[in-house]
Design a protein around this motif. Structure first.
Motif, PDB file in Angstrom:
ATOM      1  N   UNK A   1       0.283  -7.363  -9.997  1.00  0.00           N
ATOM      2  CA  UNK A   1       1.075  -8.248  -9.450  1.00  0.00           C
ATOM      3  C   UNK A   1       1.719  -7.199  -7.648  1.00  0.00           C
ATOM      4  N   UNK A   2       2.375  -6.581  -8.163  1.00  0.00           N
ATOM      5  CA  UNK A   2       3.233  -6.163  -7.503  1.00  0.00           C
ATOM      6  C   UNK A   2       2.190  -4.750  -7.000  1.00  0.00           C
ATOM      7  N   UNK A   3       1.578  -4.051  -7.328  1.00  0.00           N
ATOM      8  CA  UNK A   3       1.257  -2.571  -7.087  1.00  0.00           C
ATOM      9  C   UNK A   3      -0.179  -2.903  -6.592  1.00  0.00           C
ATOM     10  N   UNK A   4      -0.914  -3.850  -7.077  1.00  0.00           N
ATOM     11  CA  UNK A   4      -2.199  -4.033  -6.658  1.00  0.00           C
ATOM     12  C   UNK A   4      -2.376  -5.677  -5.704  1.00  0.00           C
ATOM     13  N   UNK A   5      -2.536  -6.099  -6.459  1.00  0.00           N
ATOM     14  CA  UNK A   5      -2.837  -7.407  -5.960  1.00  0.00           C
ATOM     15  C   UNK A   5      -1.957  -8.354  -4.814  1.00  0.00           C
ATOM     16  N   UNK A   6      -0.805  -7.105  -4.665  1.00  0.00           N
ATOM     17  CA  UNK A   6       0.213  -7.978  -3.784  1.00  0.00           C
ATOM     18  C   UNK A   6      -0.513  -7.066  -1.999  1.00  0.00           C
ATOM     19  N   UNK A   7      -0.416  -5.737  -2.299  1.00  0.00           N
ATOM     20  CA  UNK A   7      -1.300  -5.099  -1.388  1.00  0.00           C
ATOM     21  C   UNK A   7      -2.923  -6.006  -0.028  1.00  0.00           C
ATOM     22  N   UNK A   8      -3.481  -6.556  -1.035  1.00  0.00           N
ATOM     23  CA  UNK A   8      -4.794  -6.934  -0.796  1.00  0.00           C
ATOM     24  C   UNK A   8      -4.254  -8.675   0.129  1.00  0.00           C
ATOM     25  N   UNK A   9      -3.533  -9.079  -0.533  1.00  0.00           N
ATOM     26  CA  UNK A   9      -3.420 -10.164   0.585  1.00  0.00           C
ATOM     27  C   UNK A   9      -2.967 -10.032   1.987  1.00  0.00           C
ATOM     28  N   UNK A  10      -2.465  -8.427   2.052  1.00  0.00           N
ATOM     29  CA  UNK A  10      -1.870  -8.541   3.393  1.00  0.00           C
ATOM     30  C   UNK A  10      -2.885  -7.010   4.223  1.00  0.00           C
TER      31      UNK A  10
ATOM     32  N   UNK B   1      -6.424  -8.900  12.140  1.00  0.00           N
ATOM     33  CA  UNK B   1      -5.700  -9.516  12.958  1.00  0.00           C
ATOM     34  C   UNK B   1      -4.627 -10.089  13.769  1.00  0.00           C
ATOM     35  N   UNK B   2      -3.964 -10.282  12.654  1.00  0.00           N
ATOM     36  CA  UNK B   2      -2.180 -10.124  12.532  1.00  0.00           C
ATOM     37  C   UNK B   2      -1.347  -8.746  12.683  1.00  0.00           C
ATOM     38  N   UNK B   3      -0.763  -7.800  13.450  1.00  0.00           N
ATOM     39  CA  UNK B   3      -0.170  -6.452  13.414  1.00  0.00           C
ATOM     40  C   UNK B   3       1.351  -7.311  11.925  1.00  0.00           C
ATOM     41  N   UNK B   4       2.032  -8.178  12.168  1.00  0.00           N
ATOM     42  CA  UNK B   4       2.708  -8.225  11.020  1.00  0.00           C
ATOM     43  C   UNK B   4       1.945  -8.434  10.513  1.00  0.00           C
ATOM     44  N   UNK B   5       1.059  -8.750   9.750  1.00  0.00           N
ATOM     45  CA  UNK B   5       0.182  -9.319   8.616  1.00  0.00           C
ATOM     46  C   UNK B   5       0.008  -7.641   7.654  1.00  0.00           C
ATOM     47  N   UNK B   6      -0.757  -6.390   8.749  1.00  0.00           N
ATOM     48  CA  UNK B   6      -0.719  -5.293   8.215  1.00  0.00           C
ATOM     49  C   UNK B   6       0.096  -4.232   8.483  1.00  0.00           C
ATOM     50  N   UNK B   7       1.431  -4.510   9.017  1.00  0.00           N
ATOM     51  CA  UNK B   7       2.425  -4.047   8.612  1.00  0.00           C
ATOM     52  C   UNK B   7       3.002  -4.153   7.497  1.00  0.00           C
ATOM     53  N   UNK B   8       3.176  -5.488   6.510  1.00  0.00           N
ATOM     54  CA  UNK B   8       3.224  -5.518   5.855  1.00  0.00           C
ATOM     55  C   UNK B   8       3.172  -4.673   4.355  1.00  0.00           C
ATOM     56  N   UNK B   9       1.202  -4.755   4.522  1.00  0.00           N
ATOM     57  CA  UNK B   9       0.585  -3.989   4.037  1.00  0.00           C
ATOM     58  C   UNK B   9       0.256  -2.814   3.366  1.00  0.00           C
ATOM     59  N   UNK B  10       0.945  -2.492   5.471  1.00  0.00           N
ATOM     60  CA  UNK B  10       1.915  -0.472   5.319  1.00  0.00           C
ATOM     61  C   UNK B  10       3.134  -0.820   4.507  1.00  0.00           C
ATOM     62  N   UNK B  11       3.181  -1.590   4.076  1.00  0.00           N
ATOM     63  CA  UNK B  11       4.262  -1.244   3.520  1.00  0.00           C
ATOM     64  C   UNK B  11       4.946  -0.577   2.256  1.00  0.00           C
ATOM     65  N   UNK B  12       3.463  -1.066   1.354  1.00  0.00           N
ATOM     66  CA  UNK B  12       3.251  -0.969  -0.043  1.00  0.00           C
ATOM     67  C   UNK B  12       2.838   0.608  -0.921  1.00  0.00           C
ATOM     68  N   UNK B  13       3.540   0.363  -1.373  1.00  0.00           N
ATOM     69  CA  UNK B  13       2.839   1.591  -2.682  1.00  0.00           C
ATOM     70  C   UNK B  13       1.773   2.473  -2.242  1.00  0.00           C
ATOM     71  N   UNK B  14       0.663   1.614  -2.884  1.00  0.00           N
ATOM     72  CA  UNK B  14      -0.778   2.286  -2.850  1.00  0.00           C
ATOM     73  C   UNK B  14      -1.188   2.092  -1.233  1.00  0.00           C
ATOM     74  N   UNK B  15      -0.498   1.308   0.026  1.00  0.00           N
ATOM     75  CA  UNK B  15      -0.795   2.193   1.873  1.00  0.00           C
ATOM     76  C   UNK B  15      -0.628   3.115   1.517  1.00  0.00           C
ATOM     77  N   UNK B  16       0.950   4.103   0.966  1.00  0.00           N
ATOM     78  CA  UNK B  16       1.057   5.027   1.034  1.00  0.00           C
ATOM     79  C   UNK B  16       0.376   6.164   0.589  1.00  0.00           C
ATOM     80  N   UNK B  17       0.687   5.691  -0.307  1.00  0.00           N
ATOM     81  CA  UNK B  17      -0.105   6.884  -1.085  1.00  0.00           C
ATOM     82  C   UNK B  17      -1.241   7.353  -0.866  1.00  0.00           C
ATOM     83  N   UNK B  18      -2.770   6.165  -0.358  1.00  0.00           N
ATOM     84  CA  UNK B  18      -3.649   6.583   0.617  1.00  0.00           C
ATOM     85  C   UNK B  18      -3.454   7.390   1.770  1.00  0.00           C
ATOM     86  N   UNK B  19      -2.474   7.259   2.304  1.00  0.00           N
ATOM     87  CA  UNK B  19      -2.021   8.301   3.377  1.00  0.00           C
ATOM     88  C   UNK B  19      -2.111   9.208   3.686  1.00  0.00           C
TER      89      UNK B  19
END
Length: 288
Positions: A215-224, A228-246
């Motif tokens: 839930x924390x590492x894989x599913x939570x990033x999908x919710x963000x 459309x909304x910058x704040x949603x994208x920024x929360x998603x960018x703060x997930x470990x999966x997004x950081x690793x993909x970068x």
């Protein structure tokens, strides 16, 4: 006071307090005395390397069958765009490393809740009442073990896949992008293990820890996801999966709100720090 009581009191007073290096040695023995540690880490490492190598082998076979030059289009038709192939990407496939994230998180959780399940935590805290020191020793041992494993898996995946793709744009370990991807993937393992320690300290249940990891590492990033909304994208960018993909170069185009390399490293540090604090406080404040 009797002689026996006096003698016991003297021995108790003279007994030296456990030093941190003693705690490290004890936690190292605990981690590797569990049979599940070998099975989980071994199966996880082989799965990641196997998926990446299979992808590289399939791509190498497919590319070797393609013509060297694309055919010219018939007169009057637009030219077909030439698709570029990213050889390095085969060493850092999302599905493989997502599995590894869950594996590393599970190992970190086992290091904590395993003692609660067996009842060994009572003995540990009786011998060492300083709960913070106990958790910090666990975190140091788990971090060292998972960093070594992550580095081995990342280097092996890169070297084997690029050897298979050496005639189709394979890169070497000396390439700056490759070094960054290896470092980001190697440190992903201890990061997820620390997240697992926090989840294990809070949940203290095997199935609950695994579900919490997913839930924390894989599913939570999908919710963000979404732009459309910058704040949603920024929360998603703060997930470990997004950081690793970068860090591993798995972001195609970056989107409207891309994550920089510096921001990705900050995310790594923030998640590791917060996870460690949660684990320490959960063990310190809750009853055994």
């Amino acid at each position: 006071m009797t002689t026996a009581v006096r003698t016991a009191a003297v021995h108790t007073a003279a007994a030296p307090a456990a030093r941190f290096r003693h705690l490290l040695a004890a936690e190292w023995i605990k981690l590797w005395s569990l049979r599940s540690t070998y099975w989980v880490l071994g199966a996880g490492a082989l799965t990641v390397i196997g998926i990446n190598v299979n992808s590289a082998y399939s791509n190498a076979d497919r590319l070797s069958r393609m013509p060297a030059e694309p055919p010219f289009p018939p007169p009057g038709r637009p030219e077909t765009p030439v698709l570029t192939f990213d050889a390095m990407h085969t060493a850092f496939l999302d599905p493989a490393w997502q599995i590894f994230m869950v594996v590393a998180c599970s190992v970190g959780a086992i290091a904590v809740f395993g003692e609660y399940t067996s009842g060994l935590i009572r003995t540990t805290l009786t011998a060492v009442p300083d709960r913070r020191a106990v958790v910090l020793a666990k975190a140091a041992v788990v971090t060292a073990a998972m960093t070594a494993l992550g580095a081995m898996v990342a280097c092996t995946s890169l070297l084997v896949t690029q050897f298979l793709l050496r005639e189709h744009g394979g890169v070497s370990l000396a390439d700056p992008d490759a070094l960054q991807a290896v470092a980001g993937s190697a440190l992903l393992a201890p990061l997820c293990a620390l997240v697992g320690m926090a989840i294990g300290a809070v949940v203290r249940h095997a199935a609950g820890a695994v579900v919490g990891a997913i839930l924390t590492l894989l599913l939570l990033p999908v919710l963000f996801q979404g732009e459309t909304y910058r704040w949603v994208a920024e929360i998603g960018n703060a997930m470990p999966l997004e950081a690793w993909e970068t860090l591993s170069g798995n972001h195609w185009g970056g989107g409207a709100y891309p994550v920089t390399v510096t921001e990705a490293w900050v995310v790594y540090g923030a998640w590791a720090t917060v996870s460690l604090l949660v684990a320490v406080e959960a063990v310190r404040r809750r009853d055994v």
